[in-house]
Design a protein around this motif. Structure first.
Motif, PDB file in Angstrom:
ATOM      1  N   TYR A 153       0.842  -1.190   0.000  1.00 20.63           N
ATOM      2  CA  TYR A 153       0.000   0.000   0.000  1.00 20.63           C
ATOM      3  C   TYR A 153       0.877   1.240   0.000  1.00 20.63           C
ATOM      4  CZ  TYR A 153       0.386   0.725   5.153  1.00 20.63           C
ATOM      5  OH  TYR A 153       0.813   0.960   6.438  1.00 20.63           O
ATOM      6  N   ALA A 154       0.440   2.249  -0.734  1.00 21.26           N
ATOM      7  CA  ALA A 154       1.259   3.446  -0.950  1.00 21.26           C
ATOM      8  C   ALA A 154       0.532   4.678  -0.454  1.00 21.26           C
ATOM      9  CB  ALA A 154       1.599   3.596  -2.434  1.00 21.26           C
ATOM     10  N   SER A 155       1.309   5.617   0.084  1.00 17.99           N
ATOM     11  CA  SER A 155       0.760   6.890   0.524  1.00 17.99           C
ATOM     12  C   SER A 155       1.762   7.983   0.191  1.00 17.99           C
ATOM     13  CB  SER A 155       0.469   6.855   2.024  1.00 17.99           C
ATOM     14  OG  SER A 155      -0.245   8.010   2.432  1.00 17.99           O
ATOM     15  N   ASP A 156       1.330   9.225   0.402  1.00 18.17           N
ATOM     16  CA  ASP A 156       2.159  10.358   0.007  1.00 18.17           C
ATOM     17  C   ASP A 156       2.980  10.919   1.148  1.00 18.17           C
ATOM     18  OD1 ASP A 156      -0.146  11.159   1.273  1.00 18.17           O
ATOM     19  OD2 ASP A 156      -0.425  12.974   0.106  1.00 18.17           O
ATOM     20  N   ASN A 157       2.745  10.445   2.360  1.00 20.59           N
ATOM     21  CA  ASN A 157       3.457  10.977   3.526  1.00 20.59           C
ATOM     22  C   ASN A 157       4.309   9.905   4.174  1.00 20.59           C
ATOM     23  OD1 ASN A 157       2.730  13.761   3.788  1.00 20.59           O
ATOM     24  ND2 ASN A 157       0.677  13.118   4.361  1.00 20.59           N
ATOM     25  N   GLU A 158       5.549  10.246   4.481  1.00 15.57           N
ATOM     26  CA  GLU A 158       6.400   9.335   5.219  1.00 15.57           C
ATOM     27  C   GLU A 158       6.150   9.487   6.714  1.00 15.57           C
ATOM     28  OE1 GLU A 158      10.643  10.919   5.933  1.00 15.57           O
ATOM     29  OE2 GLU A 158      10.053  11.781   4.008  1.00 15.57           O
ATOM     30  N   VAL A 159       6.439   8.442   7.449  1.00 14.99           N
ATOM     31  CA  VAL A 159       6.345   8.483   8.903  1.00 14.99           C
ATOM     32  C   VAL A 159       7.756   8.714   9.429  1.00 14.99           C
ATOM     33  CG1 VAL A 159       5.665   7.233  10.971  1.00 14.99           C
ATOM     34  CG2 VAL A 159       4.397   6.901   8.847  1.00 14.99           C
ATOM     35  N   LEU A 185      -0.286   1.566  -9.368  1.00 12.47           N
ATOM     36  CA  LEU A 185      -1.489   0.757  -9.149  1.00 12.47           C
ATOM     37  C   LEU A 185      -1.946   0.144 -10.466  1.00 12.47           C
ATOM     38  CD1 LEU A 185      -3.843  -0.174  -7.271  1.00 12.47           C
ATOM     39  CD2 LEU A 185      -5.060   1.881  -8.040  1.00 12.47           C
ATOM     40  N   MET A 186      -1.977   0.951 -11.505  1.00  7.69           N
ATOM     41  CA  MET A 186      -2.426   0.475 -12.814  1.00  7.69           C
ATOM     42  C   MET A 186      -1.565  -0.667 -13.338  1.00  7.69           C
ATOM     43  SD  MET A 186      -3.373   3.962 -14.886  1.00  7.69           S
ATOM     44  CE  MET A 186      -5.007   4.686 -14.828  1.00  7.69           C
ATOM     45  N   THR A 187      -0.274  -0.588 -13.083  1.00  6.80           N
ATOM     46  CA  THR A 187       0.640  -1.591 -13.611  1.00  6.80           C
ATOM     47  C   THR A 187       0.900  -2.725 -12.630  1.00  6.80           C
ATOM     48  OG1 THR A 187       2.501  -0.199 -12.898  1.00  6.80           O
ATOM     49  CG2 THR A 187       1.773   0.012 -15.179  1.00  6.80           C
ATOM     50  N   GLY A 188       0.173  -2.745 -11.500  1.00  7.59           N
ATOM     51  CA  GLY A 188       0.257  -3.855 -10.564  1.00  7.59           C
ATOM     52  C   GLY A 188       1.447  -3.848  -9.647  1.00  7.59           C
ATOM     53  N   GLN A 189       2.130  -2.706  -9.546  1.00 13.21           N
ATOM     54  CA  GLN A 189       3.306  -2.632  -8.678  1.00 13.21           C
ATOM     55  C   GLN A 189       2.924  -2.321  -7.231  1.00 13.21           C
ATOM     56  OE1 GLN A 189       5.748   0.241 -10.750  1.00 13.21           O
ATOM     57  NE2 GLN A 189       5.291  -0.814 -12.670  1.00 13.21           N
ATOM     58  N   VAL A 190       1.763  -1.707  -7.026  1.00 11.66           N
ATOM     59  CA  VAL A 190       1.199  -1.564  -5.692  1.00 11.66           C
ATOM     60  C   VAL A 190      -0.251  -2.025  -5.748  1.00 11.66           C
ATOM     61  CG1 VAL A 190       2.728   0.379  -5.124  1.00 11.66           C
ATOM     62  CG2 VAL A 190       0.441   0.826  -6.003  1.00 11.66           C
ATOM     63  N   ASP A 191      -0.795  -2.324  -4.571  1.00 11.30           N
ATOM     64  CA  ASP A 191      -2.145  -2.900  -4.503  1.00 11.30           C
ATOM     65  C   ASP A 191      -3.202  -1.949  -3.974  1.00 11.30           C
ATOM     66  OD1 ASP A 191      -1.513  -5.764  -5.183  1.00 11.30           O
ATOM     67  OD2 ASP A 191      -0.227  -5.536  -3.430  1.00 11.30           O
ATOM     68  N   TRP A 192      -2.785  -0.872  -3.316  1.00 12.35           N
ATOM     69  CA  TRP A 192      -3.781  -0.026  -2.635  1.00 12.35           C
ATOM     70  C   TRP A 192      -3.232   1.378  -2.536  1.00 12.35           C
ATOM     71  CZ3 TRP A 192      -3.965   3.122   1.618  1.00 12.35           C
ATOM     72  CH2 TRP A 192      -5.217   3.377   2.219  1.00 12.35           C
ATOM     73  N   ILE A 193      -4.048   2.358  -2.925  1.00 14.40           N
ATOM     74  CA  ILE A 193      -3.693   3.761  -2.753  1.00 14.40           C
ATOM     75  C   ILE A 193      -4.929   4.503  -2.265  1.00 14.40           C
ATOM     76  CG2 ILE A 193      -1.887   3.729  -4.530  1.00 14.40           C
ATOM     77  CD1 ILE A 193      -3.837   5.099  -6.432  1.00 14.40           C
ATOM     78  N   TRP A 194      -4.689   5.649  -1.687  1.00 16.91           N
ATOM     79  CA  TRP A 194      -5.808   6.497  -1.270  1.00 16.91           C
ATOM     80  C   TRP A 194      -5.480   7.945  -1.571  1.00 16.91           C
ATOM     81  CZ3 TRP A 194      -6.369   6.837   4.785  1.00 16.91           C
ATOM     82  CH2 TRP A 194      -5.152   7.239   5.353  1.00 16.91           C
TER      83      TRP A 194
END
Length: 510
Positions: free
Chosen positions: A36-42, A240-249
């Motif tokens: 899963y991918a997001s735009d903010n690092e922790v 996401l489109m190319t299947g490299q990640v499974d979930w984005i928001w």
């Protein structure tokens, strides 16, 4: 597939390539790995040492709390505590679960609860969210599997907090490695354990095979879960489109419809508890901050913003205009005394003229996410003569600029750590500590009284007074509730919730 989508895939894939984005070929059902991918690092994966939503998600996967709130029913259920009893309005007795182990094999006991609340999470520690436990006076160890929480005063939201931002840490291990070591190799008792951290890029987790069977969450079903940081929104869509990640928001609203037509992608949208607002800094420094000291200017800013227009054209997905410093479903969110600053540019200009700014003024607006929302706000302000320059930075930089007086205005958001109580919004910002840049002693006293009032009707009335003061002083410009747009692998069973907490431990492959 339409020609439009084919062009989009090529465009986004090329964007990802040009940006040098890492590809995650191990994603998906075939490899039993949810990426899963997001735009903010922790900045620090330790839940008590970051206050980003991404950190909250990780916290619920890796750590357990004493209680668990069922997202469907709202019922509190036993998690690390098997039962609890109020011995008085300020004393809560909890019996703890036996046989639970941390990810390194250390047994869980009362010592971990005491150490967490008194040495890691308390107001005199390095915690960045001291409000999570500052309602606790001290924790008494009764025996190895019983603790007694002594509250400073009655706190009706206690169970909600114990099921939220209060994960339990391993006392023995934390004392050995300290915060620096724990941040690099954290352990909890949760359904997933962290096996790899690349700061600013990635956190890899694997299913905890020893997760206790009686957990109300059940057993995790996906073998590996990886969190990755992809800042560029087009690159996230591309992967996401190319299947490299499974979930984005946080997908742009105008991308949801075309994504929904793709057979390998599912989409969901829904309103959440998160509220977007402007901090209006009465202690801002310099010529760009001076106008904000005038109440009429702060009121003008409230009238200048077209909340409904932002909701309709940008946020969408169930979002609604917000006028109060809380989310409407939170217990105690009584807006009966709140001023409804409807969109009224003429009124805004009139107030600016009365304050001596008939020709407007130059100022600065800081933001850390949703640049398009921030730019829309700047556009509305410009229409009434407020010429704001955008400073788009990381959250920590913006928070520092607010507290130092460098930032006159900041576009901020708050999801209340998914706590369904008004105190989770008002007290962090106006309780006299932490993110409180206003330091209104009268308001702080109001909230202290409301936070401790047990009678629901009296509590609601007291919060109405406090929320009315925040509004009448225009300390904030509340704007809208967030609706979150999700896009994910169609092989994934994923349920979204209004508390904006993706529960990946409850997800599975189809």
């Amino acid at each position: 597939m339409t020609r439009y989508l084919a062009r989009q895939i090529r465009k986004y894939a090329l964007t990802a390539l040009l940006l040098g984005c890492t590809t995650y070929s191990y994603a998906g059902k075939q490899n039993d790995t949810l990426v899963y991918a997001s735009d903010n690092e922790v900045e620090n994966v330790s839940p008590y040492h970051n206050n980003l939503r991404e950190g909250v998600i990780l916290a619920h996967m890796v750590w357990d709390t004493l209680l668990y709130r069922d997202p469907k029913s709202g019922e509190y259920k036993p998690e690390l505590a098997t039962d609890w009893k109020w011995e008085s309005p300020t004393v809560l007795l909890l019996h703890l679960r036996k046989g639970v182990t941390f990810h390194n094999g250390d047994p869980f006991s009362a010592d971990d609860v005491v150490y967490t609340f008194e040495n890691i999470a308390g107001p005199n520690t390095a915690s960045v969210i001291p409000q999570s436990v500052d309602w606790i006076d001290h924790v008494e160890k009764v025996d190895d599997y019983t603790v007694r929480l002594h509250l400073k005063q009655p706190f009706p939201a206690a169970l909600e907090y114990l099921a939220g931002p209060t994960p339990i840490y391993p006392a023995k291990y934390f004392q050995q490695v300290k915060l620096e070591g724990f941040s690099k190799a954290p352990i909890g008792t949760g359904p997933y354990k962290i096996v790899k951290i690349i700061p600013g890029q990635e956190v890899d987790m694997v299913k905890n095979p020893d997760y206790f069977k009686a957990s109300p969450q059940g057993q995790p079903k996906i073998g590996k879960v990886n969190f990755v940081v992809i800042r560029d929104p087009e690159a996230r869509v591309a992967q996401l489109m190319t299947g490299q990640v499974d979930w984005i928001w946080r997908v742009a609203a105008d991308q949801i419809e075309p994504l929904s037509t793709m057979p390998n992608i599912a989409v969901k949208s829904g309103e959440t508890m998160r509220v977007g607002f402007l901090d209006l800094n009465i202690h801002a420094n310099g010529p760009t901050g001076m106008p904000l000291k005038d109440l009429r200017v702060r009121q003008a800013i409230n009238y200048a913003i077209n909340r409904q227009g932002i909701v309709d054209n940008l946020v969408r997905g169930g979002s609604q205009p917000v006028y109060s410093a809380c989310f409407r479903t939170q217990v105690g969110c009584n807006d009966s005394k709140v001023i409804r600053y409807n969109y009224d540019p003429a009124k805004a200009k009139q107030l600016l003229a009365q304050a001596g700014y008939a020709n407007g003024f130059d100022t600065d607006l800081w933001a850390y996410r949703d640049r398009d929302y921030a730019e829309a706000i700047i556009g509305d302000l410009r229409k009434v003569g407020i010429r704001a320059r955008l400073h788009f930075v990381q959250y920590s930089v913006m928070a520092s600029a607010l507290s130092s007086g460098q930032a006159p205005m900041a576009f901020n958001t708050w999801g209340s750590f998914s706590i369904n109580d008004v105190s989770a919004f008002t007290t962090p910002f106006f309780g006299g500590k932490g993110s409180d840049i206003w330091k209104d002693s009268e308001l702080t006293a109001m909230l202290k009284k409301a936070d401790a009032t047990v009678d629901p009707q009296q509590r609601s009335e007291q919060y109405a007074q406090a929320l009315g003061r925040i509004s009448s002083q225009a300390y904030l410009a509340p704007l809208f509730s967030y609706s979150t747009h999700y896009a994910f692998n169609a092989d994934l069973n994923f349920q979204d919730w209004p508390d904006e907490l993706p529960r990946f431990a409850l997800s599975s492959w189809k």
